[in-house]
Motif scaffolding. Structure first.
Motif, PDB file in Angstrom:
ATOM      1  N   VAL A  50       9.084 -12.422  -7.651  1.00 27.97           N
ATOM      2  CA  VAL A  50       7.852 -13.185  -7.437  1.00 27.97           C
ATOM      3  C   VAL A  50       7.708 -13.528  -5.956  1.00 27.97           C
ATOM      4  N   LEU A  51       8.826 -13.891  -5.319  1.00 23.77           N
ATOM      5  CA  LEU A  51       8.792 -14.143  -3.871  1.00 23.77           C
ATOM      6  C   LEU A  51       8.332 -12.898  -3.124  1.00 23.77           C
ATOM      7  N   ARG A  52       8.901 -11.753  -3.485  1.00 23.71           N
ATOM      8  CA  ARG A  52       8.502 -10.508  -2.833  1.00 23.71           C
ATOM      9  C   ARG A  52       7.017 -10.240  -3.028  1.00 23.71           C
ATOM     10  N   SER A  53       6.511 -10.504  -4.233  1.00 20.80           N
ATOM     11  CA  SER A  53       5.101 -10.224  -4.516  1.00 20.80           C
ATOM     12  C   SER A  53       4.173 -11.105  -3.691  1.00 20.80           C
ATOM     13  N   ALA A  54       4.680 -12.257  -3.264  1.00 23.18           N
ATOM     14  CA  ALA A  54       3.873 -13.153  -2.441  1.00 23.18           C
ATOM     15  C   ALA A  54       3.917 -12.765  -0.966  1.00 23.18           C
ATOM     16  N   VAL A  55       5.057 -12.200  -0.533  1.00 22.03           N
ATOM     17  CA  VAL A  55       5.266 -11.953   0.892  1.00 22.03           C
ATOM     18  C   VAL A  55       4.956 -10.514   1.304  1.00 22.03           C
ATOM     19  N   GLU A  56       5.464  -9.554   0.556  1.00 18.86           N
ATOM     20  CA  GLU A  56       5.407  -8.162   1.014  1.00 18.86           C
ATOM     21  C   GLU A  56       3.994  -7.581   1.115  1.00 18.86           C
ATOM     22  N   PRO A  57       3.067  -7.906   0.211  1.00 13.99           N
ATOM     23  CA  PRO A  57       1.705  -7.384   0.426  1.00 13.99           C
ATOM     24  C   PRO A  57       1.107  -7.849   1.748  1.00 13.99           C
ATOM     25  N   ARG A  60      -5.840  -1.641   2.210  1.00 20.54           N
ATOM     26  CA  ARG A  60      -5.237  -0.703   1.253  1.00 20.54           C
ATOM     27  C   ARG A  60      -3.718  -0.875   1.211  1.00 20.54           C
ATOM     28  N   ALA A  61      -3.094  -1.047   2.361  1.00 22.12           N
ATOM     29  CA  ALA A  61      -1.634  -1.236   2.409  1.00 22.12           C
ATOM     30  C   ALA A  61      -1.233  -2.472   1.614  1.00 22.12           C
ATOM     31  N   GLU A  62      -2.011  -3.531   1.754  1.00 24.23           N
ATOM     32  CA  GLU A  62      -1.711  -4.776   1.036  1.00 24.23           C
ATOM     33  C   GLU A  62      -1.865  -4.581  -0.473  1.00 24.23           C
ATOM     34  N   GLU A  63      -2.936  -3.946  -0.901  1.00 25.41           N
ATOM     35  CA  GLU A  63      -3.172  -3.757  -2.327  1.00 25.41           C
ATOM     36  C   GLU A  63      -2.134  -2.835  -2.961  1.00 25.41           C
ATOM     37  N   LEU A  64      -1.766  -1.767  -2.281  1.00 23.29           N
ATOM     38  CA  LEU A  64      -0.762  -0.844  -2.806  1.00 23.29           C
ATOM     39  C   LEU A  64       0.599  -1.535  -2.941  1.00 23.29           C
ATOM     40  N   THR A  65       0.926  -2.357  -1.962  1.00 23.73           N
ATOM     41  CA  THR A  65       2.202  -3.073  -2.025  1.00 23.73           C
ATOM     42  C   THR A  65       2.182  -4.094  -3.153  1.00 23.73           C
ATOM     43  N   ARG A  66       1.044  -4.698  -3.395  1.00 24.50           N
ATOM     44  CA  ARG A  66       0.925  -5.627  -4.532  1.00 24.50           C
ATOM     45  C   ARG A  66       1.158  -4.884  -5.847  1.00 24.50           C
TER      46      ARG A  66
END
Length: 233
Positions: A102-109, A212-218
């Protein structure tokens, strides 16, 4: 510190760290230096050095005339890579994996979106190389080889964001990915869709398409959470 002393230090540290994070020593438990030295058959110097490391992680605190006291979990440095590793090795693994994912999903996108703006040409090349490395090792049960590229990929994204706070999470993400692999919280081969998404993220960063980079990472993060529902419910 000699090689032998270093080995003893690591053994005592890992054993105590695992025990504390697994709840074998509940908060408030008192550890005696002399008893630990006798138990592990090491010098009190080694025990004191181990205690200093555990104190730096906020797992314990030393009190004069009391001893070494185990601290409450709320006080632990849960971002320390070793604390993450120890918790992933224990019974709390499913909850720990979900919390970290969950932390990754908040930060990595967000980091990926910033990387599309700030990544250097060299970082773009490295991101592409690591994504292609993931593709090349995604079949034939090559999880350890795949892990090397996966960790490197996510480190590049975090570093290329240009945000030093995101970049410092590289070790956290590395421990999550390694923990999933080493504790068999992965399918025999990575999800092909997830592998493709990593390639597409590299393309989006190279093309300076932050949205696009943000959405793909999400989507990668959402997929990782879905895998946990199956593999570590």
């Amino acid at each position: 510190m000699t090689t032998q002393a270093t080995g003893l230090h690591t053994h005592v540290l890992d054993t105590l760290g695992l025990a504390i994070t697994a709840g074998e020593y509940p908060p408030g438990s008192v550890l005696r230096t002399d008893e630990l030295a006798q138990r592990f058959d090491v010098s009190r110097t080694v025990v004191r050095e181990v205690v200093r490391v555990l104190e730096s992680m906020h797992l314990v605190e030393s009190r004069r005339r009391v001893g070494v006291t185990v601290r409450a979990m709320e006080e632990w440095n849960v971002y320390d890579p070793r604390v993450i590793r120890w918790r992933l090795a224990g019974a709390d693994r499913p909850r720990q994996l979900r919390s970290l994912t969950v932390l990754r999903s908040a930060v990595e996108p967000a980091a990926a979106g910033l990387a599309a703006v700030h990544a250097t040409p060299e970082q773009c090349r490295e991101l592409t190389e690591q994504a292609l490395g993931m593709v090349a090792t995604s079949r034939g049960r090559q999880l350890e080889a795949y892990l090397v590229h996966d960790i490197a990929f996510h480190r590049v994204v975090l570093n290329a964001s240009g945000n030093e706070m995101f970049a410092r999470l590289g070790d956290v993400v590395a421990e999550v990915l390694a923990g999933r692999t080493h504790h068999q919280v992965m399918f025999d081969d990575p999800d092909p869709a997830a592998v493709t998404l990593h390639v597409q993220v590299a393309e989006a960063v190279r093309e300076r398409d932050g949205r696009r980079a943000e959405e793909l990472t999400r989507q990668i993060a959402v997929g990782a959470l879905r895998e946990l529902d199956v593999l570590a419910p």
